[in-house]
Design a protein around this motif. Structure first.
Motif: not given
Length: 676
Positions: A511-519, A548-566
């Protein structure tokens, strides 16, 4: 809870390998406590039976100087009776029934496995203790049984006997048992007919002038015997084969390799043991889900099975681990033919649940007897060869040598030390700076895990992260990194951001969302200052879960990056579907932009794409001033690389921040013009 009964078993066999198979199978019985004594000769067997008490004898029919039939005859005249289970070749009931009649059970050489031995031991011991269960046994037997006295009066009988007696009397127009008894007594060891039924009769003398009458319905017994043999064959197959692929499992493989070791030892021959491993299978499981992973394993097993030739053997030991055996022929050189065939068969794409999946097999090879005298040694050394391949992804096939054993032991020790470091929170966090391209203004840092071993010093991240993935510690490592990094970043100026890379395992299986929230709650870091980086592999497979996970993180005002694009599976549709804020261009493209036209165009196009889709674009691997010049020219947003600064611990980063927002080691046109 009542203690389980302990059975004292005397095991007699001159074939030490077969005796070892039986002992190992008895040791595997989960519901039986056994105390086992072993002998290899008939005199030793008889001596122990006279001197000690045993619940059961398991003896080979071919025991020298006292074959099975002789042992049964000897036991029959002893005061202290012990049930005997004989290990004998496949036998024909019609020819051998009299010879083996006194045996509690007969086991074929191929039936020496735990489930069948469990049944045999229980059947023999409980069958011997008939006194307390006489009526129950009589009623539940397939035979028709009665006990008569010296005047031929029935003293005890099961219901099957009374039913048959009634049938015989009815056909003779009487209701007495005399009709059936008369038939039996006239033909004491032959066959009788009652109506349409043919029964084999036998009269056995009992103590105190009693006799037992045993009638066996020949047709029904033959059917029951065939059913029993068929059931035992099914039990053997289920116990020795993998339910998913139908290939032999670890138990079946154990029997096969030990048989081949014995044969090779006698004949002075060699054979190959090859362990096959599916590269990236764990990632496929994480991304597509276990149902797709199982489907892939079945498809791989089918192709591998189709590649086998005569006298070759294939098993699945568990997970994505397959193992094959092949005799070593003179034309094999150093690479077994089976390896070439299986790798070629599995190089083509697999279609599983309408998904096209490419896998790559690797093969670790050991040779009997050069690389081991036992099954355990051969498997361990083939696993060493697989370990070498995992550390060098360019390799696909590797044959064991002695140096690998030392490397594997070192890796296992490092894994144990890494586990201890995680428990002690000894994993360090280093930070690599990121800056705005147009003016070299510091914008934040990427958190990177570092480990300094107490004795060995700094361990390469490539090495210890791969160990964490292999030994199931990657989730704990990611949690440790996030907690420490967020705690440190809390003290930075509010305009500096923190980027943390998370693995697919953290998103799919925690549950990454909960881990991030608790941290964030524990450290007090503003979520707007946190950026989560994910790899492109998450854009396929279980996209619903990832989205689902990324949208929940985004709703917490956390930015999302795609690493190593390409470098992976990205598509324009994925960029539109997922809530990304940032694209990070992989360093393999940046380092080539000054001399490779294709890399130049790819980076220029990605920067343009990012501007059109309103993404921040970050270039990784900026190591030269010419890289910065190119990125400024084409409007890239941010950059990171060794030219800006190598990853450094928190205290050095604090000093860098204190020096000011502009990285003074870099050439900034805006900063230069102000200074002028």
């Amino acid at each position: 809870m009542a203690a389980r009964q302990t059975y004292r078993i005397l095991l007699a066999d001159a074939d030490r390998d077969r005796m070892l198979v039986v002992r190992e199978a008895l040791d595997e019985l989960p519901r039986l406590n056994t105390e086992i004594r072993t002998v290899t000769t008939a005199p030793a067997l008889i001596g122990l039976l006279k001197a000690e008490n045993f619940d059961l004898v398991i003896a080979a029919d071919d025991l020298p100087r006292c074959h099975g039939a002789e042992l049964l005859r000897w036991m029959k005249v002893q005061v202290r009776q012990v049930p005997i289970v004989l290990i004998a070749p496949k036998w024909n009931l019609a020819d051998q029934e009299e010879k083996y009649a006194a045996a509690a059970d007969l086991l074929d050489h191929g039936e020496l496995i735990a489930p069948i031995l469990d049944r045999a031991v229980r059947y023999a011991v409980s069958g011997h203790d008939r006194h307390a269960m006489t009526l129950s046994v009589l009623e539940n037997t397939d035979s028709i049984i009665a006990v008569i006295d010296r005047e031929n009066r029935v003293k005890l009988a099961n219901s099957a006997f009374w039913s048959l007696a009634a049938e015989a009397a009815a056909s003779a127009g009487t209701f007495q048992t005399d009709v059936l008894l008369a038939k039996v007594l006239r033909n004491q060891t032959g066959e009788i007919r009652v109506g349409e039924r043919i029964l084999k009769s036998r009269i056995v003398d009992l103590p105190h002038n009693y006799r037992s009458i045993v009638l066996l319905d020949v047709t029904r017994h033959a059917m029951a015997l065939a059913e029993r043999r068929d059931t035992e064959r099914r039990i053997t197959h289920l116990a020795t084969h993998d339910s998913l692929t139908g290939l032999p499992n670890r138990l079946g493989f154990s029997g096969e390799i030990n048989k081949r070791i014995r044969a090779a030892k006698l004949e002075g021959k060699e054979f190959y043991l090859v362990t096959f491993d599916l590269k990236r299978f764990k990632e496929i499981n994480d991304v597509f889900g276990h149902a797709t992973g199982d489907g892939l394993l079945k498809s791989v097993a089918e192709r591998m099975r189709g590649s086998l030739r005569e006298n070759e053997y294939l098993a699945r030991l568990g997970g994505d681990e397959f193992v094959a055996l092949q005799p070593k022929n003179g034309d094999d050189d150093t690479l077994p033919c089976i390896v070439r065939r299986i790798l070629k068969a599995c190089d083509q794409s697999f279609t599983v649940k309408k998904k096209l999946i490419n896998v790559s097999l690797s093969a670790g090879i050991s040779i009997y007897p050069a690389h081991g005298q036992t099954a355990e040694e051969l498997q361990a050394n083939a696993a060493c060869a697989i370990g070498r391949i995992k550390r060098n992804p360019l390799e696909r096939v590797c044959t064991f040598d002695e140096s690998m054993d030392r490397a594997l032991r070192k890796r296992r020790i490092l894994a144990a030390d890494l586990q201890q470091a995680l428990e002690d929170r000894a994993i360090e966090v280093h930070f690599q700076p990121k800056a705005r391209v147009r003016d070299c203004r510091l914008t934040g840092f990427e958190a990177l895990a570092r480990w300094t071993h107490p004795q060995l010093g700094p361990i390469s991240p490539v090495e210890f992260i791969s160990i964490a993935e292999e030994y199931g510690m990657i989730i704990e490592l990611g949690r440790c990194l996030m907690e420490k990094a967020c705690s440190i970043a809390r003290s930075w100026p509010d305009d500096l951001h923190l980027a943390i890379n998370v693995s697919p395992v953290q998103i799919i299986h925690t549950d990454l969302v909960e881990t991030v929230r608790e941290t964030l709650m524990a450290t007090g870091l503003n979520p707007k200052r946190l950026e989560i980086e994910i790899t492109e592999s998450l854009l396929i497979g279980d996209t619903e879960r990832t989205l689902e996970v990324l949208r929940k993180l985004r709703a917490m005002d956390i930015s999302i990056a795609m690493d190593d694009f390409g470098t992976g599976y990205s598509s324009l549709s994925a960029l539109m579907a997922f809530p990304f804020d940032t694209l990070k261009i992989d360093r393999t493209f940046i380092e080539k932009i000054t001399h490779n036209p294709q890399a130049y165009e790819i980076v220029r196009s990605v920067i343009g794409l990012g501007r059109m889709m309103d993404f921040k674009v970050v270039a990784e691997g900026v190591d030269m001033q010419s890289h910065i010049d190119f990125l400024r020219e084409h409007g890239c947003s941010e950059m990171q690389g060794f030219l800006l600064g190598k990853p450094a611990p928190a205290d050095k980063i604090a000093a860098l921040i204190a020096d000011g927002p502009i990285l003074k080691t870099l050439e900034s046109p805006l900063h230069t013009s102000k200074a002028a």
